[in-house]
Design an enzyme around this catalytic site. Structure first.
Site: not given
Ligand code: HEM
Ligand SMILES: *[C@@H]1O[C@H](CO)[C@@H](O)[C@H](O)[C@H]1NC(C)=O
Ligand SMILES: *[C@@H]1O[C@H](CO)[C@@H](O)[C@H](O)[C@H]1NC(C)=O
Length: 323
Positions: A72, A191-192, A68, A161, A62, A243
């Site tokens: 921030s 998201h693993t 960038g 996204p 984020h 996951d």
């Molecule tokens: C491709 C588009 C992506 C979308 C639409 C997306 C969306 C989301 C959403 C909606 C959540 C759940 C947030 C919540 O309800 O608390 C989430 C969690 C998460 N995302 Fe993504 N994400 C994307 C890509 C990424 C990328 C590129 C990364 C890191 C390289 C990432 C890492 C994570 C991680 C680690 C979580 C878990 C956070 C936690 O447990 O505190 N995501 N993401």
């Protein structure tokens, strides 16, 4: 313009690109042990709570996508108008911020290093460390980012996204930061690990297009399980594992889940549903080494997005406020 001055211009351009480059050994003289200091602070926090890993990894993503990789996302303001106050960032878990704050305190506890290492770099190093601690690959992190001085709620809008995005929307957003479709798919493997709140998926399991319909790209047994975990009148505080097969291991299970229709978000599942990206999902699902290599390449590119270097920005003393 005369050819000579054109030459001079391209020389200047070349200079700035070279100048703007990050380096793995950036702190070799100013704070030679920075990596070990950060790693030990991060490891300590990780041993206290696993959430350290997903929360830090998501915080880095984020940060990089909005203005960038300049930390921030960590700035706060009295009137709550910073990035972290935006609707998209409110769900960032506090442990990610805490991880960086603790590592920064550890770094600044060493006299030679005090106020020499940026919050943006500490976040980048901490991200590498949590990925490795969760069982993922390790890699040399490029360093030399400077911290930004601007953070606004408004700048987050349309820069992150959404979980209901499909391949084309995802690809164009990633492309705007110089990231390819392969990078998108490899980075989505993040998201693993980690959690999602139930409200993110209620449409898919309760009213896909019309009332009481389940998204047909979802595995039915998985959808039923999700309905149990996320009852209809969802409590927004309930969070579920993204996951379920190996929630605390950074591995390629995410892609195997997608092959079975067990991608939690539309953005996840569409990587497999869409024929144009399916070959990457299948490759990463069948070959963990290929996934790890692609992930390292992609997160390294992510770490270069919009970075400030040299005399731009500052080295923040307190990661939550400008100097
Ligand atoms: C491709 C588009 C992506 C979308 C639409 C997306 C969306 C989301 C959403 C909606 C959540 C759940 C947030 C919540 O309800 O608390 C989430 C969690 C998460 N995302 Fe993504 N994400 C994307 C890509 C990424 C990328 C590129 C990364 C890191 C390289 C990432 C890492 C994570 C991680 C680690 C979580 C878990 C956070 C936690 O447990 O505190 N995501 N993401
Ligand atoms: C919030 O405070 C910052 C200074 O901390 C100021 O620059 C900004 O204009 C304020 N925003 C609003 C909407 O009041
Ligand atoms: C898995 O991917 C790696 C890296 O791309 C490659 O070197 C290796 O040959 C692949 N293994 C198999 C069994 O295809």
């Amino acid at each position: 313009m005369a050819p000579k001055s054109l030459h001079f211009l391209s020389f200047l351009l070349l200079l700035t690109t070279v100048y703007a480059q990050l380096r793995v050994d950036y702190y070799r003289h100013s704070c030679p042990n920075v990596e070990a200091i950060v790693r030990s602070a991060v490891k300590k926090k990780f041993q206290q709570t696993f959430v350290t890993a997903p929360s830090t990894l998501r915080l880095f993503f984020h940060d990089c996508f909005v203005r960038g990789c300049d930390a921030s996302v960590m700035l706060s303001s009295k009137n709550h108008t910073s990035e972290k106050d935006s609707a998209d960032d409110l769900s960032l878990a506090g442990d990610g911020f805490d991880t960086v704050i603790r590592a920064k305190a550890a770094v600044d506890g060493v006299p030679q290093c005090r106020n020499k290492v940026s919050c943006a770099d500490i976040l980048a190093m901490a991200t590498r460390d949590v990925v490795a601690l969760a069982g993922g690959p390790s890699y040399g992190v490029e360093l030399g980012r400077r911290d930004g001085r601007i953070s606004t709620r408004r700048s987050v809008r349309h820069h992150l996204p959404r979980p209901d995005f499909k391949l084309d929307q995802l690809s164009s957003m990633f492309a705007s930061h110089g990231l390819t479709q392969a990078d998108l798919i490899a980075l989505s493997g993040a998201h693993t690990i980690g959690f999602s709140h139930c409200n993110r998926i209620s449409k898919r399991i309760y009213h896909f297009k019309t009332r009481n319909r389940i998204d047909p790209t979802l595995n039915l047994a998985y959808a039923k399980r999700l309905r149990q975990l996320c009852p209809q009148r969802v409590d927004p505080r309930i969070a579920i594992e993204m996951d379920p097969a190996s929630p605390q291991t950074f591995d390629n299970m995410y892609y195997k889940n997608l092959q079975q229709g067990k991608g939690l978000f539309t953005s996840d599942q569409s990587l497999f549903t869409d024929k144009r990206s399916r070959k990457f999902v299948n490759l990463f699902a069948s070959n963990n080494t290929a996934f790890e290599r692609a992930f390292v390449a992609a997160i390294t590119k992510l770490g270069r997005v919009g970075v400030r270097t040299g005399k731009q920005g500052e080295i923040r003393h307190d990661c939550s406020m400008v100097n």
